[in-house]
Design a protein around this motif. Structure first.
Motif, short mmCIF file in Angstrom:
data_model
loop_
_atom_site.label_atom_id
_atom_site.label_comp_id
_atom_site.label_asym_id
_atom_site.label_seq_id
_atom_site.Cartn_x
_atom_site.Cartn_y
_atom_site.Cartn_z
N VAL A 34 32.21 143.86 160.44
CA VAL A 34 32.42 143.29 159.11
C VAL A 34 32.78 144.38 158.10
CG1 VAL A 34 31.27 142.12 157.18
CG2 VAL A 34 31.03 141.25 159.51
N VAL A 35 32.10 145.50 158.14
CA VAL A 35 32.41 146.60 157.22
C VAL A 35 33.81 147.15 157.50
CG1 VAL A 35 31.78 148.98 156.60
CG2 VAL A 35 30.02 147.22 156.76
N TRP A 38 36.39 144.50 156.23
CA TRP A 38 36.11 143.93 154.92
C TRP A 38 37.36 143.87 154.03
CZ3 TRP A 38 32.01 141.23 153.58
CH2 TRP A 38 31.85 140.88 152.24
N ASP A 39 38.17 144.90 154.11
CA ASP A 39 39.37 144.95 153.27
C ASP A 39 40.41 143.91 153.72
OD1 ASP A 39 38.31 146.97 151.75
OD2 ASP A 39 39.20 148.56 152.98
N HIS A 40 40.48 143.60 155.01
CA HIS A 40 41.50 142.67 155.51
C HIS A 40 41.08 141.22 155.28
CE1 HIS A 40 43.77 145.96 157.16
NE2 HIS A 40 42.71 146.37 157.85
N SER A 41 40.00 140.80 155.95
CA SER A 41 39.52 139.42 155.78
C SER A 41 38.10 139.31 156.35
CB SER A 41 40.45 138.44 156.48
OG SER A 41 39.95 137.13 156.33
N PRO A 42 37.08 139.41 155.52
CA PRO A 42 35.71 139.32 156.01
C PRO A 42 35.37 137.94 156.59
CG PRO A 42 35.74 139.40 153.60
CD PRO A 42 37.14 139.62 154.07
N THR A 81 27.84 143.56 164.53
CA THR A 81 28.33 142.67 163.49
C THR A 81 28.57 143.41 162.19
OG1 THR A 81 27.20 140.79 164.49
CG2 THR A 81 27.85 140.57 162.19
N LEU A 82 27.60 144.22 161.81
CA LEU A 82 27.75 144.99 160.56
C LEU A 82 28.91 145.96 160.63
CD1 LEU A 82 24.03 145.67 159.62
CD2 LEU A 82 25.64 144.16 158.45
N ALA A 140 36.72 137.76 160.15
CA ALA A 140 35.90 138.63 161.01
C ALA A 140 34.59 137.93 161.36
CB ALA A 140 35.63 139.95 160.31
N LEU A 141 33.95 137.29 160.38
CA LEU A 141 32.69 136.59 160.64
C LEU A 141 32.90 135.36 161.54
CD1 LEU A 141 30.94 136.87 157.17
CD2 LEU A 141 30.31 138.03 159.28
#
Length: 129
Positions: free
Chosen positions: A70-71, A74-78, A66-67, A81-82
């Protein structure tokens, strides 16, 4: 010809033999029950230990994945992703829950003991009928 005391002693000895056989059968079934109970206890404890290990390391792996995702996103859409990860984890949880229900529905405790008791009952019914 037999006297009444002779036939009474034959009946008494036959009853004694039947009682002795029933006692031996009961002792054997009790020993079988105790062995199967011990095996079930060991199986359950082993299953619990393995399940705890799988859950602990699966949780750690899930957190790490998951980390990483997400990392990386993060720049596209966190948020997306979550949400995708939440959907995947929910599907996995439903799958494992369904497997657990399937496993529990087919679980037969002490099947050998119950089968032997059925055979004993049938034999006794044939003997006394």
């Amino acid at each position: 010809m037999e006297t009444p005391s002779d036939s009474g002693s034959h009946i008494g000895s036959a009853t004694g033999r039947i009682a002795q056989r029933i006692g031996i059968i009961a002792e054997n079934r009790l020993q079988l029950f105790l062995v199967e109970a011990q095996e079930e206890r060991e199986r359950v404890l082993r299953s619990i230990c393995l399940a705890l290990g799988a859950v602990a390391f699966g949780l750690l792996a899930g957190i790490a994945v998951t980390l990483v995702i997400v990392v990386a996103l993060w720049d596209h859409s966190p948020v997306i992703a979550l949400l995708v990860l939440t959907a995947l984890y929910t599907l996995a949880a439903v799958f494992f829950f369904a497997r657990l229900v399937q496993l529990q529905s087919g679980w037969q405790t002490l099947s050998g003991t119950l089968e032997q008791l059925k055979k004993d009952r049938e034999c006794l019914e044939k003997t006394f009928n």
